[in-house]
Design a protein around this motif. Structure first.
Motif, PDB file in Angstrom:
ATOM      1  N   UNK A 190      -4.622  23.193   4.254  1.00 56.73           N
ATOM      2  CA  UNK A 190      -4.033  22.754   2.995  1.00 56.73           C
ATOM      3  C   UNK A 190      -4.997  22.029   2.083  1.00 56.73           C
ATOM      4  N   UNK A 191      -6.282  22.018   2.437  1.00 54.53           N
ATOM      5  CA  UNK A 191      -7.281  21.392   1.567  1.00 54.53           C
ATOM      6  C   UNK A 191      -7.574  22.285   0.377  1.00 54.53           C
ATOM      7  N   UNK A 192      -7.736  23.576   0.623  1.00 50.35           N
ATOM      8  CA  UNK A 192      -7.984  24.547  -0.436  1.00 50.35           C
ATOM      9  C   UNK A 192      -6.670  25.190  -0.866  1.00 50.35           C
ATOM     10  N   UNK A 193      -6.545  25.461  -2.148  1.00 47.84           N
ATOM     11  CA  UNK A 193      -5.385  26.177  -2.667  1.00 47.84           C
ATOM     12  C   UNK A 193      -5.316  27.567  -2.061  1.00 47.84           C
ATOM     13  N   UNK A 194      -6.480  28.216  -1.963  1.00 49.04           N
ATOM     14  CA  UNK A 194      -6.571  29.534  -1.344  1.00 49.04           C
ATOM     15  C   UNK A 194      -8.017  29.804  -0.972  1.00 49.04           C
ATOM     16  N   UNK A 195      -8.202  30.711  -0.022  1.00 46.29           N
ATOM     17  CA  UNK A 195      -9.533  31.198   0.336  1.00 46.29           C
ATOM     18  C   UNK A 195      -9.499  32.714   0.273  1.00 46.29           C
ATOM     19  N   UNK A 196     -10.512  33.290  -0.339  1.00 43.67           N
ATOM     20  CA  UNK A 196     -10.544  34.735  -0.554  1.00 43.67           C
ATOM     21  C   UNK A 196     -11.915  35.271  -0.167  1.00 43.67           C
ATOM     22  N   UNK A 197     -12.045  36.567   0.066  1.00 42.74           N
ATOM     23  CA  UNK A 197     -13.369  37.145   0.324  1.00 42.74           C
ATOM     24  C   UNK A 197     -14.316  36.817  -0.831  1.00 42.74           C
ATOM     25  N   UNK A 198     -15.585  36.620  -0.539  1.00 40.51           N
ATOM     26  CA  UNK A 198     -16.539  36.200  -1.585  1.00 40.51           C
ATOM     27  C   UNK A 198     -16.526  37.085  -2.821  1.00 40.51           C
ATOM     28  N   UNK A 199     -16.370  38.410  -2.635  1.00 44.74           N
ATOM     29  CA  UNK A 199     -16.407  39.305  -3.793  1.00 44.74           C
ATOM     30  C   UNK A 199     -15.134  39.243  -4.627  1.00 44.74           C
ATOM     31  N   UNK A 200     -14.131  38.498  -4.159  1.00 43.85           N
ATOM     32  CA  UNK A 200     -12.890  38.339  -4.909  1.00 43.85           C
ATOM     33  C   UNK A 200     -12.736  36.946  -5.514  1.00 43.85           C
ATOM     34  N   UNK A 201     -13.738  36.087  -5.306  1.00 37.41           N
ATOM     35  CA  UNK A 201     -13.612  34.696  -5.730  1.00 37.41           C
ATOM     36  C   UNK A 201     -13.442  34.557  -7.238  1.00 37.41           C
ATOM     37  N   UNK A 202     -14.264  35.251  -7.998  1.00 36.31           N
ATOM     38  CA  UNK A 202     -14.176  35.160  -9.463  1.00 36.31           C
ATOM     39  C   UNK A 202     -12.821  35.644  -9.955  1.00 36.31           C
ATOM     40  N   UNK A 203     -12.377  36.800  -9.482  1.00 34.19           N
ATOM     41  CA  UNK A 203     -11.108  37.364  -9.956  1.00 34.19           C
ATOM     42  C   UNK A 203      -9.937  36.471  -9.574  1.00 34.19           C
ATOM     43  N   UNK A 204      -9.947  35.951  -8.344  1.00 33.27           N
ATOM     44  CA  UNK A 204      -8.837  35.105  -7.896  1.00 33.27           C
ATOM     45  C   UNK A 204      -8.780  33.801  -8.682  1.00 33.27           C
TER      46      UNK A 204
END
Length: 300
Positions: A190-204
């Motif tokens: 619950x520290x991060x709002x979400x974690x995504x694959x590195x190549x999706x970080x900008x879009x997310x």
């Protein structure tokens, strides 16, 4: 756009309701210089003054978000600094005033009337985690890392955000070990709002920021004030005062002085390798003896 030496800020070209604040010292892993905290505050104030902006993303150039304070110079050298006083008795109020000002500058992200989102790739380490956790939301790459390694020796996170973001048990785990956790773990805890694959970080991150940016500014400000007031009622300001005092103590007690002497004698890299290795850190009389030995060798 305003011009700074350690960062830059501009509106996103595809969505001008979103401001992009870029920590921009990639050659130093965006390490925090004396100018960085002041420039973060100024950039946030610029974004808050622009009625078109509804949300702010803060991110890092190059390999990571922010590697923490740029310490190697004055950790290794024989120089005085408000945060490391040795040629005269330590003045805790000089130390406190310097570090509290930095904390207040980082907290401009928390006080901002417009939501702030940390977009973390690589590492948000030590003081870099302070910057990230002063933001309202945190989007991480799954392989990104966040933590405050100097809790092992020579540091206490002055923003004190870990407990407010994680709760007491997880915060103690992070503080007691100094371990970095990855984006996946940060999201699970619950520290991060979400974690995504590195190549999706900008879009997310942009998807989240754009969704927020569609809400009227006044609504965003009111909702943020309500949540922030809860944290204030829980004692955030008093906790930050204690943490900032303790940060100074960690740098001037026997263990902190040993760490600096080791860095001066063997290099900052050697000191942090010892700190992070899990080896017992010299303390008390053992630390004092090692300090005397290093001082004696340096005088020869």
């Amino acid at each position: 756009m305003p011009k700074y030496t350690t960062l830059q800020i501009d509106k996103d070209p595809q969505n001008p309701r979103v401001a992009r604040l870029l920590l921009n010292r990639p050659e130093r892993l965006n390490a925090i210089s004396d100018e960085t905290p002041r420039e973060i505050r100024a950039a946030v104030e610029w974004a808050n003054a622009d009625d078109e902006v509804h949300a702010i993303i803060i991110e890092g150039a190059g390999k990571g978000f922010c590697g923490g304070y740029d310490l190697s110079g004055y950790a290794e050298q024989q120089i005085e600094h408000p945060c490391q006083q040795e040629t005269t008795p330590w003045d805790p109020m000089v130390d406190y005033a310097y570090m509290k000002r930095n904390t207040e500058d980082f907290m401009a992200l928390w006080r901002s009337s417009k939501p702030t989102i940390a977009k973390v790739h690589g590492a948000a380490a030590a003081g870099g985690s302070d910057i990230a956790l002063c933001c309202d939301l945190l989007v991480m790459a799954e392989d990104a890392r966040i933590g405050y390694m100097p809790t092992r020796v020579w540091g206490c996170p002055t923003t004190a955000m870990w407990t407010f973001r994680l709760g007491p048990m997880r915060a103690k785990q992070v503080m007691f070990t100094g371990d970095l956790i990855d984006g996946r773990t940060a999201a699970e805890w619950g520290l991060a709002t979400m974690a995504v694959p590195p190549d999706q970080l900008e879009a997310a991150t942009m998807k989240l920021a754009s969704r927020i940016a569609g809400v009227p500014r006044a609504h965003l400000a009111m909702h943020k004030m309500v949540v922030n007031q809860v944290m204030l009622n829980m004692g955030l300001e008093q906790t930050q005062m204690m943490a900032t005092v303790f940060d100074g103590i960690t740098r001037h007690n026997p263990e902190g002085l040993w760490f600096r002497r080791h860095a001066q004698a063997h290099g900052f890299k050697s000191a942090i390798e010892w700190r992070d290795s899990g080896r017992p850190i010299p303390e008390g009389d053992e630390a004092r003896e090692l300090i005397r030995e290093i001082d004696a060798q340096r005088k020869i």
